[in-house]
Design a protein around this motif. Structure first.
Motif, mmCIF file in Angstrom:
data_model
loop_
_atom_site.group_PDB
_atom_site.id
_atom_site.type_symbol
_atom_site.label_atom_id
_atom_site.label_comp_id
_atom_site.label_asym_id
_atom_site.label_seq_id
_atom_site.Cartn_x
_atom_site.Cartn_y
_atom_site.Cartn_z
ATOM 1 N N PHE A 1 0.829 -1.216 0.000
ATOM 2 C CA PHE A 1 0.000 0.000 0.000
ATOM 3 C C PHE A 1 0.863 1.267 0.000
ATOM 4 N N LEU A 2 1.800 1.351 0.954
ATOM 5 C CA LEU A 2 2.548 2.586 1.141
ATOM 6 C C LEU A 2 3.554 2.837 0.019
ATOM 7 N N ALA A 3 4.202 1.779 -0.468
ATOM 8 C CA ALA A 3 5.248 1.967 -1.480
ATOM 9 C C ALA A 3 4.691 2.228 -2.869
ATOM 10 N N THR A 4 3.417 1.901 -3.076
ATOM 11 C CA THR A 4 2.812 2.140 -4.386
ATOM 12 C C THR A 4 1.888 3.360 -4.389
ATOM 13 N N TYR A 5 1.708 3.977 -3.219
ATOM 14 C CA TYR A 5 0.831 5.135 -3.125
ATOM 15 C C TYR A 5 1.499 6.359 -3.737
ATOM 16 N N GLN A 6 0.770 7.086 -4.537
ATOM 17 C CA GLN A 6 1.309 8.285 -5.175
ATOM 18 C C GLN A 6 0.314 9.430 -5.099
ATOM 19 N N VAL A 7 0.805 10.597 -4.744
ATOM 20 C CA VAL A 7 -0.034 11.797 -4.768
ATOM 21 C C VAL A 7 -0.030 12.411 -6.159
ATOM 22 N N SER A 8 1.016 12.066 -6.923
ATOM 23 C CA SER A 8 1.142 12.590 -8.279
ATOM 24 C C SER A 8 2.147 11.733 -9.053
ATOM 25 N N PRO A 9 1.940 11.558 -10.358
ATOM 26 C CA PRO A 9 2.922 10.825 -11.169
ATOM 27 C C PRO A 9 4.288 11.505 -11.203
ATOM 28 N N GLU A 10 4.328 12.779 -10.796
ATOM 29 C CA GLU A 10 5.591 13.511 -10.775
ATOM 30 C C GLU A 10 6.508 13.069 -9.637
ATOM 31 N N VAL A 11 5.927 12.388 -8.648
ATOM 32 C CA VAL A 11 6.705 11.987 -7.464
ATOM 33 C C VAL A 11 7.034 10.507 -7.560
ATOM 34 N N HIS A 12 8.308 10.166 -7.505
ATOM 35 C CA HIS A 12 8.758 8.785 -7.563
ATOM 36 C C HIS A 12 9.097 8.292 -6.153
ATOM 37 N N ASN A 13 8.789 7.046 -5.892
ATOM 38 C CA ASN A 13 9.057 6.466 -4.585
ATOM 39 C C ASN A 13 10.453 5.845 -4.542
ATOM 40 N N ASP A 14 11.380 6.572 -3.954
ATOM 41 C CA ASP A 14 12.711 6.055 -3.653
ATOM 42 C C ASP A 14 12.807 5.967 -2.134
ATOM 43 N N ILE A 15 12.601 4.788 -1.625
ATOM 44 C CA ILE A 15 12.455 4.591 -0.185
ATOM 45 C C ILE A 15 13.825 4.472 0.481
ATOM 46 N N ASP A 16 14.005 5.185 1.584
ATOM 47 C CA ASP A 16 15.249 5.089 2.330
ATOM 48 C C ASP A 16 15.359 3.716 2.987
ATOM 49 N N LEU A 17 16.571 3.170 3.005
ATOM 50 C CA LEU A 17 16.806 1.835 3.561
ATOM 51 C C LEU A 17 16.310 1.728 5.000
ATOM 52 N N GLY A 18 16.615 2.737 5.811
ATOM 53 C CA GLY A 18 16.200 2.709 7.216
ATOM 54 C C GLY A 18 14.691 2.713 7.372
#
Length: 276
Positions: free
Chosen positions: A161-178
């Motif tokens: 849910f959280l890693a695929t959620y987007q407020v806009s296609p302009e924002v890419h999900n690059d998740i911090d390791l921590g």
């Protein structure tokens, strides 16, 4: 260190005894954590990053269930569209150290419980020790069941849910390791501790703080608390909250049965003492 009789031990003696139990438990965690540190590839690639992969067993299971019931096939995924990155110089090394320590705590949990039990058991009556003989086994079993539930259910639900959620296609999900590891760790540890509810109720009933009547009377309030708790440890969608709520409610009902059993045992003991 030779132990004194419980009734002869002073407060400082109890603290000294507790200190050695904590030291032994810590050593066990460090040793097991050291093994986990060496097994880096398995810990990270197979376990930690398992829920990130589209072929993770939970996604495949929910995909099959969704297809069977004709529901939304959002869990039928091939790849989760996000990357994991480390943005600090010591980020990966720090994650390796702390993940190993937490792995050591999880795997050494039965021994940690054993040391805890060795500390409190001298203060119990002989019949109380007999009634709680299976404490370590049952508590460890519940903890590992919670850990598996958190890993195979809560973690993939949260990550999907959280890693695929987007407020806009302009924002890419690059998740911090921590952040990613924290999500998995929190899901696993919190569920492991939540599944200890029957053990907690057992001891609260033994000391007279909880009764079956109390648990039944406040069942509705407990349901609200469970729903709030489920909302905290899961993503904000109804399906995930229902999946989490069901086992917690089952544990609550089991706790009522356990509380009733403890009360009956205490009544039998009191009756037997009056006959003597």
């Amino acid at each position: 260190m030779a132990k004194k009789k419980q009734e002869e031990m002073s407060f400082l003696d109890h603290l000294e005894d507790l200190r050695w139990h904590l030291i032994r438990a810590t050593i066990a965690i460090v040793i097991v954590g050291g093994v986990a540190f060496i097994a880096r590839d398995f810990i990270f690639d197979t376990i930690i990053f398992g829920p990130k992969k589209g072929d993770f067993v939970t996604y495949e299971f929910f995909c099959k269930v969704s297809k069977t019931l004709g529901l939304d096939e959002s869990f039928c995924i091939k790849e989760l569209p996000f990357r994991i990155q480390s943005r600090t110089m010591a980020g990966q090394f720090s994650a390796h150290i702390w993940t190993s320590i937490w792995a050591g705590f999880i795997l050494a949990f039965p021994y940690v419980l054993y040391e805890f039990w060795r500390f409190i058991s001298p203060g119990l009556y002989e019949n109380e020790r007999k009634n709680a003989r299976g404490f370590i086994f049952i508590a460890s079993l519940l903890f590992f069941m919670g850990v598996l539930f958190g890993y195979y259910v809560i973690s993939p639900l949260s990550i999907n849910f959280l890693a695929t959620y987007q407020v806009s296609p302009e924002v890419h999900n690059d998740i911090d390791l921590g952040s990613y590891i924290s999500t998995v760790r929190t899901s696993v540890i919190s569920c492991g501790l939540i599944f200890e509810l029957p053990i907690l109720i057992y001891f609260l009933t033994r000391i007279g703080l909880v009764t079956p009547q109390f648990l039944r009377k406040y069942r509705k309030i407990s349901l609200v608390i469970v729903l709030i708790l489920s909302a905290i440890i899961t993503p904000p969608d109804i399906t995930s909250q229902i999946v989490v709520t069901i086992p917690i409610l089952i544990l609550y009902e089991v706790s009522i049965v356990i509380s009733r059993f403890v009360i009956r045992q205490q009544a039998k003991q009191e009756k037997a003492l009056r006959k003597k």
